[in-house]
Enzyme design. Structure first.
Site, PDB file in Angstrom:
ATOM      1  N   CYS A 142      -4.051  -1.535  -1.678  1.00 17.65           N
ATOM      2  CA  CYS A 142      -4.666   0.220  -2.047  1.00 17.65           C
ATOM      3  C   CYS A 142      -5.002   0.583  -2.995  1.00 17.65           C
ATOM      4  CB  CYS A 142      -3.314   0.932  -2.561  1.00 17.65           C
ATOM      5  SG  CYS A 142      -3.432   2.650  -3.170  1.00 17.65           S
ATOM      6  N   CYS A 162     -11.303   1.921  -0.569  1.00 20.54           N
ATOM      7  CA  CYS A 162      -9.451   2.474  -0.355  1.00 20.54           C
ATOM      8  C   CYS A 162      -9.485   1.968   0.900  1.00 20.54           C
ATOM      9  CB  CYS A 162      -9.956   4.230  -0.534  1.00 20.54           C
ATOM     10  SG  CYS A 162      -8.127   4.662   1.184  1.00 20.54           S
ATOM     11  N   ASP A 221       0.979  -0.863  -0.102  1.00 17.87           N
ATOM     12  CA  ASP A 221       0.448  -0.050  -0.028  1.00 17.87           C
ATOM     13  C   ASP A 221       0.989   1.601  -0.132  1.00 17.87           C
ATOM     14  OD1 ASP A 221      -2.289   2.362   0.148  1.00 17.87           O
ATOM     15  OD2 ASP A 221      -2.300   1.874   1.968  1.00 17.87           O
ATOM     16  N   SER A 222       0.111   2.958  -0.703  1.00 17.52           N
ATOM     17  CA  SER A 222       0.748   4.021  -0.203  1.00 17.52           C
ATOM     18  C   SER A 222       1.073   4.347   1.024  1.00 17.52           C
ATOM     19  CB  SER A 222       0.281   5.191  -0.488  1.00 17.52           C
ATOM     20  OG  SER A 222      -1.377   4.518   0.445  1.00 17.52           O
ATOM     21  N   HIS A 229      -7.912   2.538   3.563  1.00 20.93           N
ATOM     22  CA  HIS A 229      -8.226   3.267   4.822  1.00 20.93           C
ATOM     23  C   HIS A 229      -9.322   2.803   5.701  1.00 20.93           C
ATOM     24  CE1 HIS A 229      -4.388   4.680   4.213  1.00 20.93           C
ATOM     25  NE2 HIS A 229      -3.730   5.361   4.984  1.00 20.93           N
ATOM     26  N   TYR A 276      -0.482   8.196  -2.029  1.00 26.18           N
ATOM     27  CA  TYR A 276      -0.644   8.749  -3.628  1.00 26.18           C
ATOM     28  C   TYR A 276      -2.124   8.834  -4.382  1.00 26.18           C
ATOM     29  CZ  TYR A 276       2.735   4.082  -3.367  1.00 26.18           C
ATOM     30  OH  TYR A 276       3.974   3.384  -3.738  1.00 26.18           O
ATOM     31  N   GLU A 302      -4.570   8.002   9.473  1.00 21.77           N
ATOM     32  CA  GLU A 302      -3.341   8.041   9.350  1.00 21.77           C
ATOM     33  C   GLU A 302      -2.970   8.140  10.849  1.00 21.77           C
ATOM     34  OE1 GLU A 302      -0.568   7.273   6.653  1.00 21.77           O
ATOM     35  OE2 GLU A 302      -1.259   6.268   6.162  1.00 21.77           O
ATOM     36  N   THR A 311      -5.689   3.012  -4.630  1.00 23.89           N
ATOM     37  CA  THR A 311      -5.192   4.165  -5.513  1.00 23.89           C
ATOM     38  C   THR A 311      -4.839   3.442  -6.616  1.00 23.89           C
ATOM     39  OG1 THR A 311      -5.779   5.739  -3.903  1.00 23.89           O
ATOM     40  CG2 THR A 311      -3.862   6.244  -6.098  1.00 23.89           C
TER      41      THR A 311
HETATM   42  N1  DGL Z   1      -5.298   2.931   0.881  1.00 21.76           N
HETATM   43  C1  DGL Z   1      -4.630   4.024  -0.261  1.00 21.76           C
HETATM   44  C2  DGL Z   1      -6.204   3.835  -1.237  1.00 21.76           C
HETATM   45  O1  DGL Z   1      -6.675   2.348  -1.229  1.00 21.76           O
HETATM   46  C3  DGL Z   1      -4.173   5.404   0.355  1.00 21.76           C
HETATM   47  C4  DGL Z   1      -4.604   6.496   0.047  1.00 21.76           C
HETATM   48  C5  DGL Z   1      -3.470   7.172  -0.676  1.00 21.76           C
HETATM   49  O2  DGL Z   1      -2.517   7.047  -0.840  1.00 21.76           O
HETATM   50  O3  DGL Z   1      -4.264   8.319  -1.050  1.00 21.76           O
HETATM   51  O4  DGL Z   1      -6.080   4.128  -2.168  1.00 21.76           O
END
Ligand code: DGL
Length: 270
Positions: free
Chosen positions: A76, A187, A13-14, A189, A45, A155, A78
């Site tokens: 992730c 997402c 993940d990011s 998160h 990301y 976060e 994204t």
């Molecule tokens: N967890 C990422 C997603 O699922 C995160 C977002 C990000 O880095 O902006 O899109």
């Protein structure tokens, strides 16, 4: 005879959101060895271009491939929405993103044919969820909403603060107005905001946790291809490109693991 494939599953993940996939793996794939990478130096990301997201995803794949992996979950939304095809074409191992499993779960769940999608700006801009849903069924209506403030709130660990509730309310207003009965938390998160989003969307609305959907798809894949591990309990390795302390605190908060050892690596060199 069962083929015991104890090689690791790579998960990336990011940042920290992908740990919600690891949490589902603790539930549904407890025997698997896992190597997780969170790009904490370069998160988010969600506000980056498609080409940057692809470039970063390739670097992470090259890092993971040094670690004897048998499959990858792009944990992730994204990166799944922007880089999945590129990665699938470039590497010769199974790669599962969160978008397709999430879209399929929503198609199964909806009763009124109106589906909401919440995601980062780059995810919504990619149109990936909408494309996947409408490819399956042209009659379904999709209402998408970018929620760029969700990732920093998560976060920060602000899962239930008043400020988070206000932000949730504001972002979901248009999809609520559209009368959706199913909402994809697009997402990784966002499962951490699930309770709040559920309260604000109302009881009757079905929320789709893409982290769970992707983990279940990986489970099916491993079983169908005789690739499951023969272990009783898998081991976990965690790597991040920065912010080790925040990573450790966050993961100990959301995973069953008591202690999380995280190593810092320089992802730019891959
Ligand atoms: N967890 C990422 C997603 O699922 C995160 C977002 C990000 O880095 O902006 O899109």
């Amino acid at each position: 005879m069962k083929n015991m494939n104890n090689r690791k599953i790579g998960v990336f993940d990011s940042g920290l959101g992908g740990l919600t996939v690891v949490r589902e793996m603790e539930r549904f794939l407890p025997a698997e060895n896992v190597i997780y990478f969170g790009d904490t130096a370069r998160v988010p990301y969600g506000n980056k271009s498609k080409s940057k997201i692809i470039e970063f995803s390739h670097q992470i794949m090259r890092f993971l491939l040094r670690h004897d992996i048998k499959a990858v979950i792009i944990a992730c939304g994204t990166a799944s929405s922007n880089a999945l095809e590129e990665l699938q074409e470039s590497y010769d191992l199974p790669i599962i993103g969160v978008a397709e499993p999430g879209a399929s779960a929503a198609i199964r769940a909806t009763r009124n044919g109106r589906i909401g999608v919440l995601g980062t700006a780059a995810t919504i801009r990619s149109g990936a969820f909408e494309r996947l849903i409408r490819k399956e069924n042209q009659d379904l209506e999709v209402f998408s909403q970018a929620c760029p403030l969700f990732v920093p709130l998560v976060e920060e660990g602000w899962f239930r603060e008043d400020v988070t509730r206000q932000v949730v309310r504001r972002y979901i207003a248009p999809i609520k107005e559209a009368g959706v009965d199913t909402v994809i938390l697009g997402c990784t998160h966002y499962p951490l905001l699930k309770d709040l989003i559920q309260e604000e969307m109302g009881e009757g609305v079905r929320l789709i946790n893409v982290s769970e959907a992707a983990t279940l798809q990986m489970k099916d894949y491993l079983e169908e291809h005789d690739m499951t591990s023969g272990l009783d309990k898998g081991e976990y390795e965690f790597y991040a490109s920065d912010s080790i302390d925040q990573f450790r605190t966050f993961s100990e908060q959301i995973l069953d693991l008591r202690e999380v050892a995280v190593s810092k690596i320089n992802i730019e060199k891959y």
